[in-house]
Write a protein that holds these residues in place. Structure first.
Motif, short mmCIF file in Angstrom:
data_model
loop_
_atom_site.label_atom_id
_atom_site.label_comp_id
_atom_site.label_asym_id
_atom_site.label_seq_id
_atom_site.Cartn_x
_atom_site.Cartn_y
_atom_site.Cartn_z
N ALA A 284 -42.58 -73.93 56.03
CA ALA A 284 -41.95 -73.38 54.84
C ALA A 284 -42.83 -72.39 54.07
N ASP A 285 -44.14 -72.61 54.07
CA ASP A 285 -45.03 -71.65 53.42
C ASP A 285 -46.42 -71.81 54.00
N HIS A 286 -47.19 -70.73 53.95
CA HIS A 286 -48.55 -70.81 54.47
C HIS A 286 -49.46 -69.84 53.74
N GLU A 287 -49.38 -69.90 52.41
CA GLU A 287 -50.25 -69.09 51.57
C GLU A 287 -50.01 -67.61 51.82
N LEU A 288 -51.08 -66.81 51.96
CA LEU A 288 -50.93 -65.36 52.02
C LEU A 288 -50.98 -64.82 53.44
N ALA A 289 -50.12 -65.34 54.30
CA ALA A 289 -49.94 -64.72 55.61
C ALA A 289 -49.38 -63.31 55.40
N ALA A 290 -49.40 -62.50 56.45
CA ALA A 290 -49.01 -61.10 56.32
C ALA A 290 -47.61 -60.94 55.72
N SER A 291 -46.67 -61.78 56.15
CA SER A 291 -45.30 -61.66 55.64
C SER A 291 -45.22 -62.03 54.16
N ARG B 90 -51.25 -59.70 77.52
CA ARG B 90 -51.29 -59.77 76.06
C ARG B 90 -52.71 -59.68 75.50
N GLN B 91 -53.68 -59.40 76.37
CA GLN B 91 -55.07 -59.38 75.91
C GLN B 91 -55.27 -58.37 74.78
N GLU B 92 -54.73 -57.16 74.94
CA GLU B 92 -54.93 -56.13 73.93
C GLU B 92 -54.29 -56.54 72.61
N ALA B 93 -53.08 -57.10 72.69
CA ALA B 93 -52.36 -57.48 71.47
C ALA B 93 -53.11 -58.55 70.70
N TYR B 94 -53.79 -59.44 71.41
CA TYR B 94 -54.44 -60.56 70.75
C TYR B 94 -55.92 -60.35 70.53
N SER B 95 -56.42 -59.16 70.84
CA SER B 95 -57.85 -58.93 70.71
C SER B 95 -58.33 -59.07 69.27
N SER B 96 -57.44 -58.80 68.30
CA SER B 96 -57.85 -58.92 66.89
C SER B 96 -58.12 -60.37 66.52
N HIS C 155 -56.92 -69.28 64.75
CA HIS C 155 -56.31 -69.13 63.43
C HIS C 155 -57.32 -68.51 62.48
N ALA C 156 -56.82 -67.72 61.54
CA ALA C 156 -57.70 -67.01 60.61
C ALA C 156 -58.32 -67.94 59.57
N VAL C 157 -57.72 -69.11 59.35
CA VAL C 157 -58.20 -70.02 58.30
C VAL C 157 -58.70 -71.34 58.86
N TYR C 158 -57.89 -72.02 59.68
CA TYR C 158 -58.26 -73.35 60.15
C TYR C 158 -59.45 -73.30 61.10
N LYS C 159 -60.37 -74.23 60.91
CA LYS C 159 -61.53 -74.35 61.79
C LYS C 159 -61.31 -75.44 62.85
N VAL C 160 -60.20 -76.16 62.73
CA VAL C 160 -59.82 -77.21 63.68
C VAL C 160 -58.37 -76.93 64.06
N ASP C 161 -57.76 -77.82 64.85
CA ASP C 161 -56.37 -77.63 65.21
C ASP C 161 -55.50 -77.53 63.96
N ASP C 162 -54.57 -76.61 63.99
CA ASP C 162 -53.61 -76.41 62.92
C ASP C 162 -52.88 -77.73 62.66
N PRO C 163 -52.92 -78.27 61.45
CA PRO C 163 -52.27 -79.57 61.19
C PRO C 163 -50.77 -79.54 61.46
N THR D 291 -60.68 -72.05 76.33
CA THR D 291 -61.18 -71.58 75.04
C THR D 291 -61.44 -72.76 74.11
N SER D 292 -62.40 -72.58 73.22
CA SER D 292 -62.68 -73.61 72.21
C SER D 292 -61.90 -73.37 70.93
N ALA D 293 -61.12 -72.27 70.89
CA ALA D 293 -60.33 -71.96 69.70
C ALA D 293 -59.29 -73.06 69.46
N PRO D 294 -59.00 -73.40 68.22
CA PRO D 294 -58.05 -74.48 67.93
C PRO D 294 -56.61 -74.09 68.26
#
Length: 396
Positions: free
Chosen positions: A212-219, A278-284, A294-302, A334-337
């Motif tokens: 329902a909401d996730h703070e200041l995401a792009a949208s 999709r490598q280029e699209a996700y390179s950012s 994820h730009a904020v979470y340091k662990v798995d997204d709750p 990958t170790s990314a969450p």
């Protein structure tokens, strides 16, 4: 310059209130030290943050910090709507109840339904029907929202938040007159081939509450910028829908759904074709695959943890094995969450929803948060005017 600053000095240098300063702390942007009962901040960290907020982090992400009472993200893996942990309400509160809490900070309980405005609904359906069934669900939502916005421009019609969402979602539904339905039931009628089986409705409702909401995401930022110009709520929703349509935002679950489908009958999981495409699209995001990072979470997204638990319990055994095998393969790469797009793709794949259903669920869910963000931003006027740092050829 002295090496440490008091909280007051840090606020003065950053030009923020104490609440914002400690929001920076909760997000890991600043690390205070205790001096007796007071907090102190390293002057070098404050100066670096001041420079980033003034000019952005070239060539990377521009960070904008805005005071808000709506949503709090804890990077350690928690999400709160006006102080309520989503882990405590997902699967218990309805989408409507959650939306009302986001808008009014009032818990009015479940059982509420919103009704569309008949005249506006007829106009929206005419626009959506003219586009034909080949258009994606997300684009049909945008068309319906634009139709509402056009009426607000011309005749200034005002719809309550619930009526606005109900009208837009109902525009996707086949023409029929029946008993009032919840937003989730109406949406399931579109994404689940007309099925409104209670367990399926419960899963989709859980997803709507979590998203329902996730703070200041792009949208959300797009909605706030639009709101600051004093545009109508429908125009702001259209801005949010436009931003969420990007493959790095609200449609990322389409890729994770494809990942599950591609590996459905394989004895060994393959990730390479999807990654290469999709490598280029996700390179950012510094990650070569969707559903992780994820730009904020340091662990798995709750949100992912909660939704995946509910979805895997409901899907057939064969699909559950596919989902688990894919996630294990992803974690080995990958170790990314894991993020919520992985769980949303699993929902669409696991219970057989229509193609593009994940993006539609994401967008409808986020309308609740966008309208809360809109209301908060309506207290301000045109406060977004970042300055560019010109790097082109000098004319003089």
């Amino acid at each position: 310059m002295k090496p440490w600053m008091t909280s007051g000095e840090a606020c003065d240098r950053l030009g923020v209130r104490p609440q914002t300063l400690y929001a920076y702390v909760s997000r890991g942007l600043l690390v205070p030290r205790k001096d007796g009962r007071r907090s102190q901040f390293a002057a070098s960290e404050i100066e670096a943050l001041a420079q980033r907020t003034a000019r952005g982090r070239r060539p990377g992400r521009l960070e904008i910090h805005i005071d808000t009472d709506v949503t709090l993200i804890d990077p350690s893996g928690r999400l709160f709507y006006r102080g309520v942990d989503v882990a405590d309400i997902a699967g218990k509160w309805s989408y409507e109840r959650t939306a009302e809490w986001l808008w009014n900070e009032e818990d009015r309980g479940d059982g509420r339904t919103w009704s569309p405005q008949p005249d506006v609904l007829a106009r929206c359906r005419a626009v959506v029907d003219a586009a034909g069934p080949a258009m994606s669900l997300l684009d049909r939502l945008l068309l319906a929202t634009t139709a509402v916005a056009g009426g607000q421009s011309v005749v200034g019609e005002h719809l309550s938040n619930g009526t606005l969402i109900s009208t837009i979602v109902s525009a996707l539904h086949p023409r029929q007159r029946d008993a009032p339905r919840s937003i989730t039931q109406t949406l399931c009628g579109v994404v689940a081939a007309g099925s409104r089986e209670p367990r399926l409705v419960g899963l989709v409702d859980t997803a709507l509450v979590l998203l329902a909401d996730h703070e200041l995401a792009a949208s959300a930022l797009a909605v706030r910028v639009t709101a600051s110009t004093k545009a109508s709520p429908a125009h702001a929703l259209a801005a949010g829908l436009s931003a969420v349509s990007g493959r790095l935002h609200g449609t990322a679950s389409d890729a994770t759904e494809a990942l599950f489908r591609r590996n459905e009958h394989r004895s060994e999981v393959t990730l390479e074709p999807l990654i290469a495409g999709r490598q280029e699209a996700y390179s950012s995001q510094t990650v070569g695959m969707p559903g992780v990072g994820h730009a904020v979470y340091k662990v798995d997204d709750p949100r992912a943890t909660i939704l995946m638990r509910a979805v895997t319990a409901a899907m057939p055994t064969a699909k559950r094995r596919t989902v688990q095998a894919v996630i294990e393969a992803v974690r080995s790469r990958t170790s990314a969450p894991i993020n919520v797009d992985m769980a949303l793709g699993a929902l669409v794949y696991g219970v057989g929803l229509a193609p593009g259903a994940g993006a539609a669920i994401f967008a409808v869910a986020r309308m609740a948060g966008w309208l809360a963000q809109y209301a908060e931003e309506s207290n301000y006027c045109l406060r977004y005017r970042p300055r560019a740092v010109y790097t082109g050829t000098r004319p003089y």
